[in-house]
Design an enzyme around this catalytic site. Sequence first.
Site, mmCIF file in Angstrom:
data_model
loop_
_atom_site.group_PDB
_atom_site.id
_atom_site.type_symbol
_atom_site.label_atom_id
_atom_site.label_comp_id
_atom_site.label_asym_id
_atom_site.label_seq_id
_atom_site.Cartn_x
_atom_site.Cartn_y
_atom_site.Cartn_z
ATOM 1 N N ASN A 83 0.829 -1.194 0.000
ATOM 2 C CA ASN A 83 0.000 0.000 0.000
ATOM 3 C C ASN A 83 0.877 1.263 0.000
ATOM 4 O OD1 ASN A 83 -2.358 1.632 0.237
ATOM 5 N ND2 ASN A 83 -3.349 -0.035 1.360
ATOM 6 N N HIS A 113 24.076 1.436 11.699
ATOM 7 C CA HIS A 113 25.285 2.236 11.899
ATOM 8 C C HIS A 113 26.029 1.737 13.134
ATOM 9 C CE1 HIS A 113 23.871 5.019 8.842
ATOM 10 N NE2 HIS A 113 22.677 4.844 9.376
ATOM 11 N N GLY A 140 -0.544 -1.498 8.676
ATOM 12 C CA GLY A 140 -0.047 -0.155 8.396
ATOM 13 C C GLY A 140 0.900 0.361 9.457
ATOM 14 N N LYS A 178 6.050 -8.424 19.520
ATOM 15 C CA LYS A 178 6.194 -9.744 20.151
ATOM 16 C C LYS A 178 4.987 -10.600 19.794
ATOM 17 C CE LYS A 178 4.255 -8.284 24.554
ATOM 18 N NZ LYS A 178 4.463 -8.109 25.959
#
Length: 184
Positions: A83, A113, A140, A178
């Site tokens: 989407n 990093h 989403g 989780k």
Amino acid sequence: MTEKEKMINGELYFPEDTELVKDRMNAKKLCAIYNSLLPEQKQEKYNLLKSMFGKIGDTCTIEPNFFCDYGYNIEFNGFVYINHNSVFLDCAKITIGNNTFIGPNCGFYTATHPLNAKERIKGLESAKPITIGEEVWIGGGVNILPGVTIGDRTVIGAGSVVTKDIPNDVLAFGNPCKVIKKLR
């Protein structure tokens, strides 16, 4: 070894290397073209993704706006629906299985990093692959971090931050994400 080879091998590399900058600029141009195509230009969209991605199934849909770093590290193993407003920082492979659905505003971040500040301020980074199984549904606003694998038929709830591997056939959500329950 080139900086690109280091990147693909998961080693520390310098992302401002000339070849990598050129590759990112090319991907950003292709993303801009993709995002400007009209909804009915489905074949043009598919052809553009096919030219940019490392591997793509016969059908897929990515709603605009779509952004990626390189494109060549993205592999779709069959049908994938994504989407609006997805970001793929594909410094390492991002592999997505067949019949997978991804909600709006999702991020797939392979880049990482150094924790050591002296290394980090040199501009070095590394990357770890992300693997999404088959028949997965990602809600989403989900962010998937470097090195994560999500198993087949799993559902990731909206707004989750996935920091660790999630097994097959579960519902998982939260920050950090989780397992909430088994689905089979």
